[in-house]
Design a protein around this motif. Structure first.
Motif, PDB file in Angstrom:
ATOM      1  N   THR A  15      40.304   4.359  26.285  1.00 58.33           N
ATOM      2  CA  THR A  15      40.899   4.735  25.009  1.00 58.33           C
ATOM      3  C   THR A  15      40.152   4.009  23.904  1.00 58.33           C
ATOM      4  N   LEU A  16      39.857   4.723  22.830  1.00 62.18           N
ATOM      5  CA  LEU A  16      39.159   4.132  21.697  1.00 62.18           C
ATOM      6  C   LEU A  16      40.040   4.259  20.466  1.00 62.18           C
ATOM      7  N   ILE A  17      40.330   3.137  19.843  1.00 65.32           N
ATOM      8  CA  ILE A  17      41.174   3.100  18.652  1.00 65.32           C
ATOM      9  C   ILE A  17      40.335   2.593  17.489  1.00 65.32           C
ATOM     10  N   ALA A  18      40.371   3.309  16.378  1.00 64.56           N
ATOM     11  CA  ALA A  18      39.655   2.917  15.173  1.00 64.56           C
ATOM     12  C   ALA A  18      40.591   2.146  14.259  1.00 64.56           C
ATOM     13  N   ILE A  19      40.067   1.107  13.611  1.00 63.90           N
ATOM     14  CA  ILE A  19      40.850   0.282  12.696  1.00 63.90           C
ATOM     15  C   ILE A  19      40.133   0.213  11.354  1.00 63.90           C
ATOM     16  N   ASP A  71      41.678  -3.907  30.389  1.00 64.08           N
ATOM     17  CA  ASP A  71      40.649  -4.679  29.690  1.00 64.08           C
ATOM     18  C   ASP A  71      40.615  -4.239  28.234  1.00 64.08           C
ATOM     19  N   TYR A  72      40.700  -5.205  27.324  1.00 64.18           N
ATOM     20  CA  TYR A  72      40.651  -4.935  25.889  1.00 64.18           C
ATOM     21  C   TYR A  72      39.327  -5.463  25.331  1.00 64.18           C
ATOM     22  N   TYR A  73      38.694  -4.653  24.496  1.00 60.49           N
ATOM     23  CA  TYR A  73      37.492  -5.067  23.784  1.00 60.49           C
ATOM     24  C   TYR A  73      37.674  -4.706  22.319  1.00 60.49           C
ATOM     25  N   VAL A  74      37.453  -5.664  21.444  1.00 60.16           N
ATOM     26  CA  VAL A  74      37.497  -5.418  20.001  1.00 60.16           C
ATOM     27  C   VAL A  74      36.095  -5.687  19.480  1.00 60.16           C
ATOM     28  N   LEU A  75      35.521  -4.692  18.810  1.00 61.46           N
ATOM     29  CA  LEU A  75      34.166  -4.852  18.311  1.00 61.46           C
ATOM     30  C   LEU A  75      34.045  -4.334  16.887  1.00 61.46           C
ATOM     31  N   SER A  76      33.161  -4.950  16.174  1.00 64.91           N
ATOM     32  CA  SER A  76      32.913  -4.568  14.793  1.00 64.91           C
ATOM     33  C   SER A  76      32.047  -3.317  14.758  1.00 64.91           C
ATOM     34  N   ASN A  77      32.255  -2.488  13.743  1.00 64.68           N
ATOM     35  CA  ASN A  77      31.442  -1.280  13.594  1.00 64.68           C
ATOM     36  C   ASN A  77      30.305  -1.502  12.605  1.00 64.68           C
ATOM     37  N   LYS A  78      30.349  -2.600  11.848  1.00 67.49           N
ATOM     38  CA  LYS A  78      29.355  -2.813  10.790  1.00 67.49           C
ATOM     39  C   LYS A  78      28.611  -4.120  11.012  1.00 67.49           C
ATOM     40  N   SER A  79      27.326  -4.076  10.696  1.00 67.10           N
ATOM     41  CA  SER A  79      26.489  -5.262  10.798  1.00 67.10           C
ATOM     42  C   SER A  79      25.428  -5.182   9.697  1.00 67.10           C
ATOM     43  N   LYS A  80      25.095  -6.311   9.123  1.00 69.78           N
ATOM     44  CA  LYS A  80      24.033  -6.375   8.118  1.00 69.78           C
ATOM     45  C   LYS A  80      22.708  -6.652   8.808  1.00 69.78           C
ATOM     46  N   VAL A  81      21.686  -5.871   8.443  1.00 66.45           N
ATOM     47  CA  VAL A  81      20.368  -5.976   9.054  1.00 66.45           C
ATOM     48  C   VAL A  81      19.345  -6.179   7.951  1.00 66.45           C
ATOM     49  N   ALA A 101      24.158  -1.504   9.207  1.00 66.07           N
ATOM     50  CA  ALA A 101      23.975  -0.726  10.430  1.00 66.07           C
ATOM     51  C   ALA A 101      25.351  -0.518  11.050  1.00 66.07           C
ATOM     52  N   TYR A 102      25.552   0.648  11.649  1.00 65.23           N
ATOM     53  CA  TYR A 102      26.847   0.991  12.234  1.00 65.23           C
ATOM     54  C   TYR A 102      26.718   1.129  13.741  1.00 65.23           C
ATOM     55  N   PHE A 103      27.706   0.584  14.454  1.00 63.90           N
ATOM     56  CA  PHE A 103      27.738   0.690  15.909  1.00 63.90           C
ATOM     57  C   PHE A 103      27.934   2.145  16.322  1.00 63.90           C
ATOM     58  N   ILE A 104      28.843   2.838  15.658  1.00 64.86           N
ATOM     59  CA  ILE A 104      29.047   4.278  15.834  1.00 64.86           C
ATOM     60  C   ILE A 104      28.746   4.914  14.468  1.00 64.86           C
ATOM     61  N   PRO A 105      27.530   5.423  14.253  1.00 60.26           N
ATOM     62  CA  PRO A 105      27.137   5.934  12.939  1.00 60.26           C
ATOM     63  C   PRO A 105      27.947   7.136  12.464  1.00 60.26           C
ATOM     64  N   GLU A 106      28.576   7.872  13.377  1.00 62.82           N
ATOM     65  CA  GLU A 106      29.357   9.040  12.961  1.00 62.82           C
ATOM     66  C   GLU A 106      30.634   8.646  12.228  1.00 62.82           C
ATOM     67  N   LEU A 107      31.051   7.400  12.391  1.00 63.91           N
ATOM     68  CA  LEU A 107      32.286   6.927  11.757  1.00 63.91           C
ATOM     69  C   LEU A 107      31.991   5.699  10.894  1.00 63.91           C
ATOM     70  N   GLN A 109      33.147   4.795   8.056  1.00 63.20           N
ATOM     71  CA  GLN A 109      34.279   4.252   7.319  1.00 63.20           C
ATOM     72  C   GLN A 109      35.139   3.324   8.179  1.00 63.20           C
ATOM     73  N   VAL A 110      34.962   3.338   9.504  1.00 61.06           N
ATOM     74  CA  VAL A 110      35.740   2.504  10.418  1.00 61.06           C
ATOM     75  C   VAL A 110      35.170   1.085  10.404  1.00 61.06           C
TER      76      VAL A 110
END
Length: 158
Positions: A15-19, A71-81, A101-107, A109-110
């Motif tokens: 399951t993938l939840i966006a925050i 198993d829970y994983y919380v990860l950031s979608n944004k990173s400065k490069v 840079a975005y981990f999932i570029p399609e989203l 805003q997440v």
């Protein structure tokens, strides 16, 4: 004569939840620990992706619930490069700038994703989403359909 068909679809059984919410990663992990009764801890290594000819680092937190096999994983979608641009003239031959840079570029805003891997039906998605949306620091949280994402292979890690 035999024909072998290779399926490029991998079963994404999580399951993938966006925050949405402009929080620091450690503060989000604290809020989730407090409200979801989990014990998220920062992983030893961040998730690394090569984007814009540089390596982007995404902070990741994890919790393995051995009693409920979740198993829970919380990860950031944004990173400065840092991206360097070559200039042909002038005193400075190259200039560095920061790009997001975005981990999932399609989203884009997440802000964060929660990836939940379960064995069985122990994870209550509706209850978790309701709890997340009641946290004042989180703007909104919702379920993401993984099959619609183009870069779903980024989500295969452990």
């Amino acid at each position: 004569m035999y024909k072998i068909l290779l399926e490029d679809s991998i079963g994404y059984d999580f399951t993938l939840i966006a925050i949405h919410g402009s929080l620091e990663p450690y503060y989000l992990a604290y809020l989730l620990n407090k409200n979801l009764d989990v014990r998220l801890a920062r992983t030893c290594e961040d998730l690394l992706l090569t984007q814009y000819e540089s390596t982007a680092r995404y902070p990741c937190f994890e919790f393995n619930d051995k009693q409920q096999y979740i198993d829970y994983y919380v990860l950031s979608n944004k990173s400065k490069v840092a991206v360097s641009q070559n200039l042909s003239q002038g005193l400075f031959e190259s200039q560095q700038s920061l790009k997001t840079a975005y981990f999932i570029p399609e989203l884009p805003q997440v802000d964060y994703f929660i990836k939940v891997i379960e064995d069985g039906n122990a994870f209550a998605k509706a209850k978790t989403l309701k709890t997340l949306n009641q946290i004042p620091q989180i703007v909104t949280a919702y379920d993401v359909d993984v099959s619609t994402l183009k870069n779903k292979e980024h989500l295969i890690f452990e």
